[in-house]
Write a protein that holds these residues in place. Structure first.
Motif, PDB file in Angstrom:
ATOM      1  N   ALA A 127       0.839  -1.206   0.000  1.00  0.00           N
ATOM      2  CA  ALA A 127       0.000   0.000   0.000  1.00  0.00           C
ATOM      3  C   ALA A 127       0.871   1.252   0.000  1.00  0.00           C
ATOM      4  N   LYS A 128       1.914   1.245   0.804  1.00  0.00           N
ATOM      5  CA  LYS A 128       2.802   2.409   0.876  1.00  0.00           C
ATOM      6  C   LYS A 128       3.532   2.641  -0.442  1.00  0.00           C
ATOM      7  N   ARG A 129       3.876   1.575  -1.134  1.00  0.00           N
ATOM      8  CA  ARG A 129       4.519   1.729  -2.454  1.00  0.00           C
ATOM      9  C   ARG A 129       3.579   2.396  -3.442  1.00  0.00           C
ATOM     10  N   ILE A 130       2.323   1.977  -3.411  1.00  0.00           N
ATOM     11  CA  ILE A 130       1.330   2.581  -4.307  1.00  0.00           C
ATOM     12  C   ILE A 130       1.128   4.051  -3.938  1.00  0.00           C
ATOM     13  N   CYS A 131       1.004   4.328  -2.650  1.00  0.00           N
ATOM     14  CA  CYS A 131       0.826   5.718  -2.190  1.00  0.00           C
ATOM     15  C   CYS A 131       1.995   6.607  -2.614  1.00  0.00           C
ATOM     16  N   ALA A 132       3.189   6.071  -2.567  1.00  0.00           N
ATOM     17  CA  ALA A 132       4.372   6.857  -2.919  1.00  0.00           C
ATOM     18  C   ALA A 132       4.317   7.351  -4.364  1.00  0.00           C
ATOM     19  N   LEU A 133       3.601   6.645  -5.220  1.00  0.00           N
ATOM     20  CA  LEU A 133       3.485   7.018  -6.631  1.00  0.00           C
ATOM     21  C   LEU A 133       2.239   7.853  -6.926  1.00  0.00           C
ATOM     22  N   CYS A 134       1.365   7.986  -5.951  1.00  0.00           N
ATOM     23  CA  CYS A 134       0.065   8.619  -6.161  1.00  0.00           C
ATOM     24  C   CYS A 134       0.162  10.142  -6.184  1.00  0.00           C
ATOM     25  N   PRO A 135      -0.420  10.774  -7.201  1.00  0.00           N
ATOM     26  CA  PRO A 135      -0.345  12.230  -7.319  1.00  0.00           C
ATOM     27  C   PRO A 135      -1.197  12.987  -6.293  1.00  0.00           C
ATOM     28  N   ILE A 136      -2.129  12.323  -5.648  1.00  0.00           N
ATOM     29  CA  ILE A 136      -2.988  13.022  -4.698  1.00  0.00           C
ATOM     30  C   ILE A 136      -2.749  12.562  -3.259  1.00  0.00           C
ATOM     31  N   ARG A 137      -1.575  12.057  -3.020  1.00  0.00           N
ATOM     32  CA  ARG A 137      -1.221  11.529  -1.697  1.00  0.00           C
ATOM     33  C   ARG A 137      -1.473  12.537  -0.579  1.00  0.00           C
ATOM     34  N   SER A 138      -1.089  13.783  -0.763  1.00  0.00           N
ATOM     35  CA  SER A 138      -1.245  14.776   0.302  1.00  0.00           C
ATOM     36  C   SER A 138      -2.718  15.073   0.582  1.00  0.00           C
ATOM     37  N   ALA A 139      -3.552  15.107  -0.447  1.00  0.00           N
ATOM     38  CA  ALA A 139      -4.989  15.321  -0.237  1.00  0.00           C
ATOM     39  C   ALA A 139      -5.587  14.158   0.544  1.00  0.00           C
ATOM     40  N   ASP A 143      -4.456  14.514   4.185  1.00  0.00           N
ATOM     41  CA  ASP A 143      -5.225  15.605   4.797  1.00  0.00           C
ATOM     42  C   ASP A 143      -6.632  15.145   5.153  1.00  0.00           C
ATOM     43  N   PHE A 144      -7.261  14.417   4.241  1.00  0.00           N
ATOM     44  CA  PHE A 144      -8.608  13.904   4.484  1.00  0.00           C
ATOM     45  C   PHE A 144      -8.619  12.969   5.690  1.00  0.00           C
ATOM     46  N   ALA A 145      -7.660  12.051   5.732  1.00  0.00           N
ATOM     47  CA  ALA A 145      -7.600  11.085   6.831  1.00  0.00           C
ATOM     48  C   ALA A 145      -7.389  11.767   8.174  1.00  0.00           C
ATOM     49  N   LEU A 146      -6.524  12.750   8.202  1.00  0.00           N
ATOM     50  CA  LEU A 146      -6.259  13.465   9.450  1.00  0.00           C
ATOM     51  C   LEU A 146      -7.457  14.324   9.859  1.00  0.00           C
ATOM     52  N   SER A 147      -8.087  14.965   8.910  1.00  0.00           N
ATOM     53  CA  SER A 147      -9.248  15.815   9.197  1.00  0.00           C
ATOM     54  C   SER A 147     -10.458  15.019   9.662  1.00  0.00           C
ATOM     55  N   ASN A 148     -10.570  13.787   9.175  1.00  0.00           N
ATOM     56  CA  ASN A 148     -11.729  12.951   9.486  1.00  0.00           C
ATOM     57  C   ASN A 148     -11.427  11.850  10.486  1.00  0.00           C
ATOM     58  N   ASP A 149     -10.261  11.913  11.100  1.00  0.00           N
ATOM     59  CA  ASP A 149      -9.859  10.959  12.129  1.00  0.00           C
ATOM     60  C   ASP A 149     -10.028   9.508  11.675  1.00  0.00           C
ATOM     61  N   GLU A 150      -9.562   9.233  10.444  1.00  0.00           N
ATOM     62  CA  GLU A 150      -9.602   7.856   9.933  1.00  0.00           C
ATOM     63  C   GLU A 150      -8.673   7.011  10.786  1.00  0.00           C
ATOM     64  N   ARG A 151      -9.196   5.960  11.340  1.00  0.00           N
ATOM     65  CA  ARG A 151      -8.413   5.148  12.276  1.00  0.00           C
ATOM     66  C   ARG A 151      -7.961   3.816  11.704  1.00  0.00           C
ATOM     67  N   PHE A 152      -8.420   3.476  10.529  1.00  0.00           N
ATOM     68  CA  PHE A 152      -8.073   2.182   9.940  1.00  0.00           C
ATOM     69  C   PHE A 152      -7.513   2.367   8.545  1.00  0.00           C
ATOM     70  N   GLY A 153      -6.604   1.490   8.179  1.00  0.00           N
ATOM     71  CA  GLY A 153      -6.072   1.471   6.831  1.00  0.00           C
ATOM     72  C   GLY A 153      -4.912   2.425   6.606  1.00  0.00           C
ATOM     73  N   VAL A 154      -4.398   2.369   5.395  1.00  0.00           N
ATOM     74  CA  VAL A 154      -3.311   3.246   4.955  1.00  0.00           C
ATOM     75  C   VAL A 154      -3.941   4.396   4.181  1.00  0.00           C
ATOM     76  N   TRP A 155      -3.639   5.603   4.606  1.00  0.00           N
ATOM     77  CA  TRP A 155      -4.139   6.817   3.960  1.00  0.00           C
ATOM     78  C   TRP A 155      -2.953   7.750   3.741  1.00  0.00           C
ATOM     79  N   GLY A 156      -2.797   8.233   2.531  1.00  0.00           N
ATOM     80  CA  GLY A 156      -1.719   9.176   2.253  1.00  0.00           C
ATOM     81  C   GLY A 156      -0.342   8.606   2.533  1.00  0.00           C
ATOM     82  N   GLY A 157      -0.214   7.305   2.472  1.00  0.00           N
ATOM     83  CA  GLY A 157       1.071   6.657   2.682  1.00  0.00           C
ATOM     84  C   GLY A 157       1.414   6.370   4.130  1.00  0.00           C
TER      85      GLY A 157
END
Length: 81
Positions: free
Chosen positions: A38-50, A53-67
């Motif tokens: 998952a982290k390898r895919i995130c590293a190539l993703c053009p919208i990783r920072s968005a 930001d979404f995960a942090l703003s919405n308190d996502e507690r599960f999974g890989v978000w933004g790497g």
């Protein structure tokens, strides 16, 4: 007539996400499984920072978000207080 809601437009970034093209299994693995792919895919993703930001703003507690894994996001939240 279709009117786009705020919630829908706020999530428009997800359409360009590489995870949307690969499936959720990599990003929401079973407990104890590796998140390396998952982290390898995130590293190539053009919208990783968005995504992060979404995960942090919405308190996502599960999974890989933004790497970052759950633990990494929790640590980031704690240091940014």
């Amino acid at each position: 007539m279709y009117i786009e809601t705020t919630a829908t437009s706020d999530l428009a970034w997800q359409e360009g996400a590489l995870c949307a093209q690969t499936g959720g299994d990599f990003f929401f693995p079973e407990p104890g499984s590796s998140v390396r792919d998952a982290k390898r895919i995130c590293a190539l993703c053009p919208i990783r920072s968005a995504c992060l930001d979404f995960a942090l703003s919405n308190d996502e507690r599960f999974g890989v978000w933004g790497g970052l894994s759950e633990r990494e996001r929790l640590a980031l939240r704690r240091t940014s207080r």
